[in-house]
Design an enzyme around this catalytic site. Structure first.
Site, PDB file in Angstrom:
ATOM      1  N   LYS A  63      -6.123   6.246 -19.798  1.00  0.00           N
ATOM      2  CA  LYS A  63      -6.406   6.718 -21.149  1.00  0.00           C
ATOM      3  C   LYS A  63      -5.150   6.619 -22.018  1.00  0.00           C
ATOM      4  O   LYS A  63      -4.672   5.521 -22.259  1.00  0.00           O
ATOM      5  CB  LYS A  63      -6.982   8.135 -21.077  1.00  0.00           C
ATOM      6  CG  LYS A  63      -8.047   8.321 -19.981  1.00  0.00           C
ATOM      7  CD  LYS A  63      -9.318   7.544 -20.233  1.00  0.00           C
ATOM      8  CE  LYS A  63     -10.298   7.565 -19.066  1.00  0.00           C
ATOM      9  NZ  LYS A  63     -10.604   8.866 -18.466  1.00  0.00           N
ATOM     10  N   TYR A  67     -14.371  17.253 -16.141  1.00  0.00           N
ATOM     11  CA  TYR A  67     -14.786  15.857 -16.181  1.00  0.00           C
ATOM     12  C   TYR A  67     -15.908  15.621 -15.153  1.00  0.00           C
ATOM     13  O   TYR A  67     -15.807  16.060 -14.003  1.00  0.00           O
ATOM     14  CB  TYR A  67     -13.555  15.003 -15.862  1.00  0.00           C
ATOM     15  CG  TYR A  67     -13.763  13.531 -15.926  1.00  0.00           C
ATOM     16  CD1 TYR A  67     -14.044  12.915 -17.129  1.00  0.00           C
ATOM     17  CD2 TYR A  67     -13.653  12.751 -14.784  1.00  0.00           C
ATOM     18  CE1 TYR A  67     -14.236  11.539 -17.188  1.00  0.00           C
ATOM     19  CE2 TYR A  67     -13.831  11.380 -14.834  1.00  0.00           C
ATOM     20  CZ  TYR A  67     -14.128  10.785 -16.042  1.00  0.00           C
ATOM     21  OH  TYR A  67     -14.306   9.440 -16.099  1.00  0.00           O
ATOM     22  N   ARG A  82       0.825  -1.214   0.000  1.00  0.00           N
ATOM     23  CA  ARG A  82       0.000   0.000   0.000  1.00  0.00           C
ATOM     24  C   ARG A  82       0.857   1.262   0.000  1.00  0.00           C
ATOM     25  O   ARG A  82       0.461   2.300  -0.501  1.00  0.00           O
ATOM     26  CB  ARG A  82      -0.983  -0.007   1.182  1.00  0.00           C
ATOM     27  CG  ARG A  82      -1.839   1.244   1.261  1.00  0.00           C
ATOM     28  CD  ARG A  82      -3.225   1.036   1.907  1.00  0.00           C
ATOM     29  NE  ARG A  82      -3.233   0.129   3.018  1.00  0.00           N
ATOM     30  CZ  ARG A  82      -2.759   0.383   4.236  1.00  0.00           C
ATOM     31  NH1 ARG A  82      -2.249   1.569   4.506  1.00  0.00           N
ATOM     32  NH2 ARG A  82      -2.814  -0.526   5.189  1.00  0.00           N
ATOM     33  N   ASP A 127      -5.565  18.811 -15.119  1.00  0.00           N
ATOM     34  CA  ASP A 127      -5.847  17.430 -15.499  1.00  0.00           C
ATOM     35  C   ASP A 127      -5.394  17.289 -16.958  1.00  0.00           C
ATOM     36  O   ASP A 127      -6.005  17.842 -17.869  1.00  0.00           O
ATOM     37  CB  ASP A 127      -7.353  17.168 -15.350  1.00  0.00           C
ATOM     38  CG  ASP A 127      -7.744  15.724 -15.661  1.00  0.00           C
ATOM     39  OD1 ASP A 127      -7.032  15.085 -16.475  1.00  0.00           O
ATOM     40  OD2 ASP A 127      -8.758  15.246 -15.125  1.00  0.00           O
TER      41      ASP A 127
HETATM   42  C1  LIG Z   1     -11.216   9.321 -17.355  1.00  0.00           C
HETATM   43  C2  LIG Z   1     -10.877  10.646 -16.800  1.00  0.00           C
HETATM   44  C3  LIG Z   1     -10.676  10.821 -15.429  1.00  0.00           C
HETATM   45  C4  LIG Z   1     -10.878   9.693 -14.439  1.00  0.00           C
HETATM   46  O1  LIG Z   1     -10.013   8.659 -14.634  1.00  0.00           O
HETATM   47  P1  LIG Z   1     -10.336   7.122 -14.210  1.00  0.00           P
HETATM   48  O2  LIG Z   1      -9.067   6.456 -14.524  1.00  0.00           O
HETATM   49  O3  LIG Z   1     -11.490   6.702 -15.042  1.00  0.00           O
HETATM   50  O4  LIG Z   1     -10.675   7.143 -12.768  1.00  0.00           O
HETATM   51  C5  LIG Z   1     -10.322  12.076 -14.971  1.00  0.00           C
HETATM   52  N1  LIG Z   1     -10.186  13.114 -15.824  1.00  0.00           N
HETATM   53  C6  LIG Z   1     -10.395  12.991 -17.141  1.00  0.00           C
HETATM   54  C7  LIG Z   1     -10.234  14.187 -18.014  1.00  0.00           C
HETATM   55  C8  LIG Z   1     -10.745  11.754 -17.682  1.00  0.00           C
HETATM   56  O5  LIG Z   1     -10.962  11.647 -19.004  1.00  0.00           O
END
Ligand SMILES: *Cc1c(COP(=O)(O)O)cnc(C)c1O
Length: 388
Positions: free
Chosen positions: A202, A105, A53, A177
């Site tokens: 992503k 998001y 962890r 982000d």
């Molecule tokens: C998908 C996404 C997230 C969240 O990510 P997860 O891996 O699905 O928890 C946060 N910000 C943006 C812009 C995203 O496209």
């Protein structure tokens, strides 16, 4: 157990993606570091690991790679993008203030509104694409200024350098982000932001087979908070998922180049196609924010929006006629996906409210994959011919 010692100091992104963060190989000579499927470590080990962890060789490798790719001193990895957002958000305390871009998001918005607000954190929203609204930064002097660029789903481009200058003049920390852009195309810390946060699910991983998140920063203070959050809130990823992301990121540069060229080509062809109302893509010359996008991004990424002009039902029917684009949430994988914001991400928003921000019934969001562009175009062109 060291990184490749022959890596030149000025090695470029593509080379660092493959060679930085490759420790824990030397005992066997394995070319690829193994996945450490262990929950705990013997006390006194040379790597100073204790319990997974709070750290694993797989986290350390991925953290080194991503820090290098984001031009950051530090990186901490988490279980998902939302976990990495939680790590930052739950480092705040009652009375702290977040000024967020309005178009963020959906799950970030939900976390702010349904979780963080309960603990006494104040959250305000504004349109940070309009420089007149930088006055809100001056007025609120927020603890954090929170933004994404390009935004989801509208693909607005926000001026990271100008916003960071405004935020720093009142002592605020800027979080970007960077998920939609990816580390290859945009590096928020180089542009002046304090924290770059990624959903590595992503483009970083790129294969739609693992979840992950990361926080990159040059601040020792924020890094301490992130390491603490990883173990104290239990936001750590699995070693196997970290290993998968380490595998995926090695090809980020080649994948992103193809995502960008495919998406730009499809955007141009869609824009020229009679019947299609509007196409939005950061690197389309008709985009009102084209200059800003060119200034802070090295490519337009793989996300593209088209207002097909179709009705709600006809837009859904068009999507079902596509063979190569799977209707699904998410983005950034090698395979193409398609989404309908009005019935998916923004289904709960009243029609007038969503239309006011440009989310019309006919709006279709494409996550353009790395298939052959002619196959993708033939698929879209055929499905449109059967729908318009
Ligand atoms: C998908 C996404 C997230 C969240 O990510 P997860 O891996 O699905 O928890 C946060 N910000 C943006 C812009 C995203 O496209």
């Amino acid at each position: 157990m060291k990184d490749d010692p022959s890596l030149p100091a000025n090695a470029r992104f593509e080379t660092r993606a493959i060679h930085v963060g490759q420790d824990f190989r030397s005992e066997t000579g394995a070319v690829i570091p193994p996945v450490y499927l262990t929950s705990t470590f013997e006390t006194g080990n040379p790597g100073n690991f204790d319990y997974t962890r709070s750290g694993s060789p797989n986290f350390r490798n991925l953290q080194s790679t991503l820090a290098s790719l984001e031009s950051a001193k530090h990186c901490t990895v988490f279980a998902s993008g939302v976990s990495s957002i939680s790590a930052i958000a739950f480092s705040l305390k009652a009375g702290d203030v977040i000024l967020s871009e309005a178009n963020i998001y959906g799950c970030t918005y939900r976390l702010f509104e349904r979780m963080l607000r309960k603990f006494g954190v104040e959250i305000h929203y504004t349109d940070l694409a309009n420089p007149a609204n930088y006055a809100e930064i001056e007025r609120l002097k927020p603890t954090l200024v929170w933004l994404e660029s390009p935004t989801n789903p509208l693909l607005k481009i926000l001026d990271i350098t100008a916003i960071s200058d405004a935020a720093h003049s009142v002592g605020s920390t800027v979080v970007v982000d960077n998920t939609f852009a990816s580390s290859l195309i945009q590096r928020p810390l180089e542009l002046g932001a304090d924290i770059s946060q990624l959903s590595t699910t992503k483009y970083t991983n790129g294969h739609s087979d693992a979840l992950g998140g990361a926080v990159c920063t040059n601040s020792d203070e924020w890094q301490d908070k992130m390491i603490f959050a990883q173990k104290a809130i239990g936001l750590q990823p699995s070693p196997f998922d970290s290993w998968l992301v380490s595998r995926g990121v090695k090809t980020e540069a080649v994948r992103m180049e193809r995502h960008c060229s495919n998406a730009l080509e499809l955007a141009k062809r869609l824009e020229a196609r009679p019947g299609v109302k509007q196409v939005r893509y950061p690197f389309l010359p008709s985009n009102p924010q084209y200059e800003l996008a060119r200034k802070q991004m090295s490519g337009g990424s793989g996300m593209m929006l088209a207002d097909t002009g179709l009705s709600y039902d006809a837009a859904l029917a068009f999507m079902r006629k596509l063979h190569l684009f799977t209707q699904a949430e998410s983005l950034g994988g090698v395979e193409s996906l398609v989404a309908h914001p009005a019935s998916m991400t923004h289904a709960s928003v009243p029609k007038e409210t969503r239309e006011a921000v440009g989310i019309t019934d006919g709006l279709v969001r494409f996550s353009v994959g790395i298939e052959h562009v002619e196959d993708l175009w033939e698929d879209i062109d055929r499905a449109l011919s059967q729908s318009l």
